[in-house]
Design a protein around this motif. Structure first.
Motif, PDB file in Angstrom:
ATOM      1  N   ASP A   7       0.882  -0.383 -10.267  1.00 37.89           N
ATOM      2  CA  ASP A   7       2.198  -0.064 -10.041  1.00 37.89           C
ATOM      3  C   ASP A   7       2.592   0.627  -8.738  1.00 37.89           C
ATOM      4  N   ASP A   8       1.627   1.188  -7.965  1.00 37.94           N
ATOM      5  CA  ASP A   8       1.791   1.606  -6.685  1.00 37.94           C
ATOM      6  C   ASP A   8       1.875   0.544  -5.328  1.00 37.94           C
ATOM      7  N   ALA A   9       1.559  -0.510  -5.981  1.00 35.05           N
ATOM      8  CA  ALA A   9       1.665  -1.842  -4.835  1.00 35.05           C
ATOM      9  C   ALA A   9       3.331  -1.607  -4.256  1.00 35.05           C
ATOM     10  N   SER A  10       3.383  -2.297  -3.260  1.00 36.16           N
ATOM     11  CA  SER A  10       4.976  -2.458  -2.662  1.00 36.16           C
ATOM     12  C   SER A  10       5.079  -3.890  -2.243  1.00 36.16           C
ATOM     13  N   ALA A  11       6.430  -4.295  -2.237  1.00 40.27           N
ATOM     14  CA  ALA A  11       6.526  -5.779  -1.979  1.00 40.27           C
ATOM     15  C   ALA A  11       7.616  -5.834  -0.751  1.00 40.27           C
TER      16      ALA A  11
END
Length: 384
Positions: free
Chosen positions: A154-158
């Motif tokens: 969940d700590d990824a970013s886009a």
């Protein structure tokens, strides 16, 4: 060490070549065999190993030099539109009925430029590059999100860029919340007895019903827009095939755009009521059908603040413009931003003297923005 902006500038000519090749060979929808093959070949030439799935795109995972435990996802869409091009450029589509009118060829070229730059000088953080088919109407984002490379925490970013044909070249336009609208589709089927054109008093008339519905939809949208901007547009009408016959049936279709779930619901309810009222006044029956489209593209405010600070340093504060209101365009990058924090921005790409917006058959884009877009992708990959 070469700056990211310098790297992107050095790749401007190469990205232009890539863009023009892709522009000449557009493919529509999810099934993009030539585009998949070309992207795959370029990435492998850069020494990268893409995960490739026909009809669901390509992704490449890159290990950062200073990973922080999260991954930056950078996305470009790949599909063209079913339009016959009349832009007049000397690298126009060679495929009648298909055109990169929305600028996805530029998006791919920018991300290929970022891939080549990262291959030469790895990103600071872990990065996944995502090339996605089927953005226009096939929810291709959902398919590419199934890639093994995108099984992330969940700590990824886009982050993604969308070129804008009527904003000044190299300007960056953003919001801190909703960036693009909810988009849905509707269909209304009118049916009645029909009859002779000389005796309209004895017949129900789906043409009259359609006309009343169009006016009702416009009035509804105008009324709701007093609270928050909405759109209700009829785009297709199929009624009748003889000049002296009142048809017994007719169909119209269209789209709605809204910026909140509440307005979306009110639009749907109001259109169904407008269809019933138009049918009753025209002595026909109405069947209203609603198809759920794309969710809103919602930017994360904290991510946007960090992005604006970094882009201001790299591109200059004057290049950054907060949007006065969200765009009523729709985009399935929304599904990426439902999964992770991040943002989508517009990158102005207007050619002076040209005023056609994206999706027009004569739209043109300023190719010099390729280096600006690649710079932004590279900076996003390194982490804000």
């Amino acid at each position: 060490m070469t700056s990211r902006r310098e790297q992107a500038a050095d790749l401007q000519g190469w990205m232009t070549e890539q863009r023009r090749l892709l522009h000449q060979h557009p493919e529509v929808g999810l099934d993009l065999p030539d585009t998949h093959a070309h992207i795959d070949d370029v990435l492998r030439t850069c020494g990268l190993a893409p995960e490739r799935h026909e009809q669901s795109g390509l992704t490449v995972a890159l290990t950062g030099t200073d990973p922080d435990g999260s991954t930056r996802v950078l996305r470009a869409d790949m599909d063209a539109l079913p339009i016959t091009e009349r832009s007049g450029v000397d690298f126009a589509s060679t495929r009648p009925g298909a055109m990169h009118a929305c600028g996805h060829d530029l998006h791919m070229a920018m991300l290929l430029g970022a891939a080549r730059a990262f291959a030469d000088q790895p990103p600071r953080r872990d990065v996944v590059l995502a090339f996605q088919p089927g953005e226009e109407s096939d929810r291709g984002a959902l398919k590419v999100l199934e890639h093994d490379n995108l099984e992330l925490g969940d700590d990824a970013s886009a982050f993604a860029i969308h070129v804008h044909a009527t904003q000044p070249a190299h300007t960056v336009h953003f919001t801190r919340d909703v960036f693009m609208a909810y988009g849905d589709w509707f269909q209304v089927d009118f049916s009645g007895p029909g009859g002779h054109a000389a005796t309209p008093e004895d017949a129900g008339n789906p043409v009259e019903a359609a006309a009343r519905f169009v006016l009702g939809a416009q009035a509804l949208a105008a009324d709701l827009a007093g609270e928050e901007h909405v759109v209700a547009t009829v785009t297709e009408l199929q009624i009748g095939n003889a000049v002296n016959v009142i048809s017994a049936s007719g169909r119209l279709r269209g789209t709605i755009r809204s910026l909140s779930a509440g307005q979306r619901s009110r639009l749907i309810t109001g259109l169904e009521e407008a269809a019933a009222e138009a049918a009753s006044a025209s002595r026909v029956e109405a069947a209203f059908a609603f198809t759920e489209g794309y969710p809103a593209v919602r930017n994360d405010p904290d991510y946007v603040d960090r992005m604006v600070a970094r882009f201001g340093e790299v591109l200059g504060a004057d290049a950054l413009t907060p949007m006065p209101r969200p765009s009523m365009v729709i985009e399935d990058f929304a599904y990426f931003l439902q999964k992770w924090s991040g943002a989508m921005v517009y990158l102005g790409a207007q050619v002076p003297g040209h005023h056609s917006f994206n999706h027009s058959d004569d739209v043109v884009y300023d190719e010099s923005v390729l280096a600006t877009g690649a710079t932004m992708l590279l900076e996003a990959g390194d982490g804000f």
